[in-house]
Design a protein around this motif. Structure first.
Motif, PDB file in Angstrom:
ATOM      1  N   MET A   1      -8.268 -12.777   5.590  1.00 22.35           N
ATOM      2  CA  MET A   1      -8.327 -12.196   4.263  1.00 22.35           C
ATOM      3  C   MET A   1      -6.931 -11.814   3.803  1.00 22.35           C
ATOM      4  O   MET A   1      -6.054 -11.574   4.607  1.00 22.35           O
ATOM      5  CB  MET A   1      -9.199 -10.938   4.266  1.00 22.35           C
ATOM      6  N   THR A   2      -6.782 -11.733   2.506  1.00 21.71           N
ATOM      7  CA  THR A   2      -5.486 -11.386   1.928  1.00 21.71           C
ATOM      8  C   THR A   2      -5.691 -10.802   0.537  1.00 21.71           C
ATOM      9  O   THR A   2      -6.792 -10.813  -0.004  1.00 21.71           O
ATOM     10  CB  THR A   2      -4.578 -12.639   1.861  1.00 21.71           C
ATOM     11  N   TYR A   3      -4.629 -10.342  -0.019  1.00 22.56           N
ATOM     12  CA  TYR A   3      -4.634  -9.892  -1.409  1.00 22.56           C
ATOM     13  C   TYR A   3      -4.194 -11.051  -2.286  1.00 22.56           C
ATOM     14  O   TYR A   3      -3.461 -11.939  -1.848  1.00 22.56           O
ATOM     15  CB  TYR A   3      -3.720  -8.680  -1.579  1.00 22.56           C
ATOM     16  N   VAL A   4      -4.658 -11.043  -3.543  1.00 24.27           N
ATOM     17  CA  VAL A   4      -4.400 -12.128  -4.479  1.00 24.27           C
ATOM     18  C   VAL A   4      -3.892 -11.534  -5.782  1.00 24.27           C
ATOM     19  O   VAL A   4      -4.403 -10.518  -6.260  1.00 24.27           O
ATOM     20  CB  VAL A   4      -5.707 -12.924  -4.750  1.00 24.27           C
ATOM     21  N   ILE A   5      -2.900 -12.173  -6.367  1.00 24.50           N
ATOM     22  CA  ILE A   5      -2.381 -11.771  -7.672  1.00 24.50           C
ATOM     23  C   ILE A   5      -3.003 -12.682  -8.721  1.00 24.50           C
ATOM     24  O   ILE A   5      -2.913 -13.907  -8.625  1.00 24.50           O
ATOM     25  CB  ILE A   5      -0.843 -11.839  -7.703  1.00 24.50           C
ATOM     26  N   ALA A   6      -3.622 -12.073  -9.739  1.00 23.15           N
ATOM     27  CA  ALA A   6      -4.370 -12.827 -10.750  1.00 23.15           C
ATOM     28  C   ALA A   6      -3.652 -12.846 -12.107  1.00 23.15           C
ATOM     29  O   ALA A   6      -2.499 -12.439 -12.231  1.00 23.15           O
ATOM     30  CB  ALA A   6      -5.777 -12.243 -10.887  1.00 23.15           C
ATOM     31  N   GLN A   7      -4.358 -13.289 -13.125  1.00 24.12           N
ATOM     32  CA  GLN A   7      -3.834 -13.544 -14.462  1.00 24.12           C
ATOM     33  C   GLN A   7      -3.017 -12.411 -15.079  1.00 24.12           C
ATOM     34  O   GLN A   7      -2.020 -12.692 -15.743  1.00 24.12           O
ATOM     35  CB  GLN A   7      -4.992 -13.941 -15.382  1.00 24.12           C
ATOM     36  N   PRO A   8      -3.358 -11.135 -14.909  1.00 24.89           N
ATOM     37  CA  PRO A   8      -2.566 -10.107 -15.592  1.00 24.89           C
ATOM     38  C   PRO A   8      -1.081 -10.078 -15.209  1.00 24.89           C
ATOM     39  O   PRO A   8      -0.278  -9.484 -15.913  1.00 24.89           O
ATOM     40  CB  PRO A   8      -3.255  -8.802 -15.193  1.00 24.89           C
ATOM     41  N   CYS A   9      -0.706 -10.731 -14.123  1.00 23.85           N
ATOM     42  CA  CYS A   9       0.701 -10.777 -13.717  1.00 23.85           C
ATOM     43  C   CYS A   9       1.482 -11.875 -14.438  1.00 23.85           C
ATOM     44  O   CYS A   9       2.693 -11.786 -14.570  1.00 23.85           O
ATOM     45  CB  CYS A   9       0.805 -10.983 -12.203  1.00 23.85           C
ATOM     46  N   VAL A  10       0.787 -12.906 -14.895  1.00 19.17           N
ATOM     47  CA  VAL A  10       1.458 -14.062 -15.491  1.00 19.17           C
ATOM     48  C   VAL A  10       2.277 -13.618 -16.700  1.00 19.17           C
ATOM     49  O   VAL A  10       1.780 -12.946 -17.602  1.00 19.17           O
ATOM     50  CB  VAL A  10       0.448 -15.158 -15.891  1.00 19.17           C
ATOM     51  N   ASP A  11       3.528 -13.967 -16.694  1.00 17.80           N
ATOM     52  CA  ASP A  11       4.516 -13.652 -17.729  1.00 17.80           C
ATOM     53  C   ASP A  11       4.857 -12.167 -17.813  1.00 17.80           C
ATOM     54  O   ASP A  11       5.511 -11.734 -18.757  1.00 17.80           O
ATOM     55  CB  ASP A  11       4.077 -14.170 -19.102  1.00 17.80           C
ATOM     56  N   VAL A  12       4.432 -11.378 -16.833  1.00 15.01           N
ATOM     57  CA  VAL A  12       4.795  -9.955 -16.778  1.00 15.01           C
ATOM     58  C   VAL A  12       5.694  -9.713 -15.572  1.00 15.01           C
ATOM     59  O   VAL A  12       6.811  -9.226 -15.713  1.00 15.01           O
ATOM     60  CB  VAL A  12       3.544  -9.048 -16.703  1.00 15.01           C
ATOM     61  N   MET A  13       5.218 -10.027 -14.384  1.00 19.99           N
ATOM     62  CA  MET A  13       5.951  -9.886 -13.136  1.00 19.99           C
ATOM     63  C   MET A  13       6.712  -8.554 -13.043  1.00 19.99           C
ATOM     64  O   MET A  13       7.925  -8.517 -12.921  1.00 19.99           O
ATOM     65  CB  MET A  13       6.907 -11.064 -12.932  1.00 19.99           C
ATOM     66  N   ASP A  14       5.988  -7.473 -13.071  1.00 11.64           N
ATOM     67  CA  ASP A  14       6.584  -6.135 -13.038  1.00 11.64           C
ATOM     68  C   ASP A  14       7.380  -5.853 -11.759  1.00 11.64           C
ATOM     69  O   ASP A  14       8.341  -5.130 -11.777  1.00 11.64           O
ATOM     70  CB  ASP A  14       5.467  -5.086 -13.197  1.00 11.64           C
ATOM     71  N   ARG A  15       6.974  -6.392 -10.645  1.00  4.46           N
ATOM     72  CA  ARG A  15       7.635  -6.285  -9.340  1.00  4.46           C
ATOM     73  C   ARG A  15       7.489  -4.925  -8.645  1.00  4.46           C
ATOM     74  O   ARG A  15       8.104  -4.692  -7.610  1.00  4.46           O
ATOM     75  CB  ARG A  15       9.110  -6.669  -9.431  1.00  4.46           C
ATOM     76  N   SER A  16       6.707  -4.017  -9.202  1.00  4.67           N
ATOM     77  CA  SER A  16       6.444  -2.755  -8.504  1.00  4.67           C
ATOM     78  C   SER A  16       5.782  -3.022  -7.161  1.00  4.67           C
ATOM     79  O   SER A  16       6.049  -2.326  -6.185  1.00  4.67           O
ATOM     80  CB  SER A  16       5.539  -1.843  -9.339  1.00  4.67           C
ATOM     81  N   CYS A  17       4.951  -4.037  -7.114  1.00  8.30           N
ATOM     82  CA  CYS A  17       4.274  -4.394  -5.866  1.00  8.30           C
ATOM     83  C   CYS A  17       5.275  -4.854  -4.811  1.00  8.30           C
ATOM     84  O   CYS A  17       5.127  -4.551  -3.625  1.00  8.30           O
ATOM     85  CB  CYS A  17       3.236  -5.477  -6.111  1.00  8.30           C
ATOM     86  N   VAL A  18       6.300  -5.568  -5.236  1.00  7.23           N
ATOM     87  CA  VAL A  18       7.321  -6.071  -4.321  1.00  7.23           C
ATOM     88  C   VAL A  18       8.022  -4.902  -3.629  1.00  7.23           C
ATOM     89  O   VAL A  18       8.278  -4.939  -2.422  1.00  7.23           O
ATOM     90  CB  VAL A  18       8.346  -6.955  -5.066  1.00  7.23           C
ATOM     91  N   GLU A  19       8.306  -3.873  -4.393  1.00 10.57           N
ATOM     92  CA  GLU A  19       8.983  -2.691  -3.852  1.00 10.57           C
ATOM     93  C   GLU A  19       8.129  -1.955  -2.830  1.00 10.57           C
ATOM     94  O   GLU A  19       8.653  -1.326  -1.914  1.00 10.57           O
ATOM     95  CB  GLU A  19       9.379  -1.758  -4.984  1.00 10.57           C
ATOM     96  N   GLU A  20       6.805  -2.037  -2.964  1.00 10.97           N
ATOM     97  CA  GLU A  20       5.892  -1.331  -2.063  1.00 10.97           C
ATOM     98  C   GLU A  20       5.511  -2.131  -0.822  1.00 10.97           C
ATOM     99  O   GLU A  20       5.055  -1.566   0.161  1.00 10.97           O
ATOM    100  CB  GLU A  20       4.616  -0.931  -2.805  1.00 10.97           C
ATOM    101  N   CYS A  21       5.678  -3.426  -0.862  1.00 14.13           N
ATOM    102  CA  CYS A  21       5.233  -4.285   0.246  1.00 14.13           C
ATOM    103  C   CYS A  21       6.094  -4.064   1.489  1.00 14.13           C
ATOM    104  O   CYS A  21       7.294  -4.358   1.478  1.00 14.13           O
ATOM    105  CB  CYS A  21       5.283  -5.745  -0.174  1.00 14.13           C
ATOM    106  N   PRO A  22       5.487  -3.600   2.587  1.00  8.56           N
ATOM    107  CA  PRO A  22       6.274  -3.327   3.792  1.00  8.56           C
ATOM    108  C   PRO A  22       6.645  -4.574   4.595  1.00  8.56           C
ATOM    109  O   PRO A  22       7.486  -4.502   5.486  1.00  8.56           O
ATOM    110  CB  PRO A  22       5.342  -2.429   4.614  1.00  8.56           C
TER     111      PRO A  22
END
Length: 107
Positions: A1-22
């Motif tokens: 299992m994994t996490y998936v990034i869906a449509q709300p990220c397209v053309d936004v790419m905020d990157r807050s998730c990147v900062e939190e990913c260990p």
């Protein structure tokens, strides 16, 4: 299992998730971010960090965005497992499904 990034990220790419990913498993395409299914440790740190609520646990992915599981996995077909997004940097490419979408999330 994994996490998936869906449509709300397209053309936004905020990157807050990147900062939190260990484990540095969130990679950047041209129009969206992608979670590497083999590198993700399912810690869930990325999900609450996403301001657009684009990240879902695989089993909780809304039906309307079910194709995003395959899109996320497909992003890594040619890329393989680089072992960390920070060292790779932006790829400048997206799977065909994302590349063909009209501009998204433009308010």
């Amino acid at each position: 299992m994994t996490y998936v990034i869906a449509q709300p990220c397209v053309d936004v790419m905020d990157r807050s998730c990147v900062e939190e990913c260990p484990v540095d498993c969130i990679y950047e395409g041209k129009r969206s971010l992608y979670i590497h299914p083999d590198e993700c440790v399912d810690c869930g740190a990325c999900e609450p960090a996403c301001p657009t609520e684009a990240i879902f646990y695989e089993d909780d992915l809304p039906e309307e965005w079910s194709q995003y599981y395959d899109v996320n996995v497909g992003f890594f077909d040619d890329l393989g497992s680089p072992g960390g997004a920070a060292g790779l940097g932006p790829t400048g490419a997206d799977p065909e499904y994302i590349a063909q979408l009209p501009p998204q999330n433009q308010d």
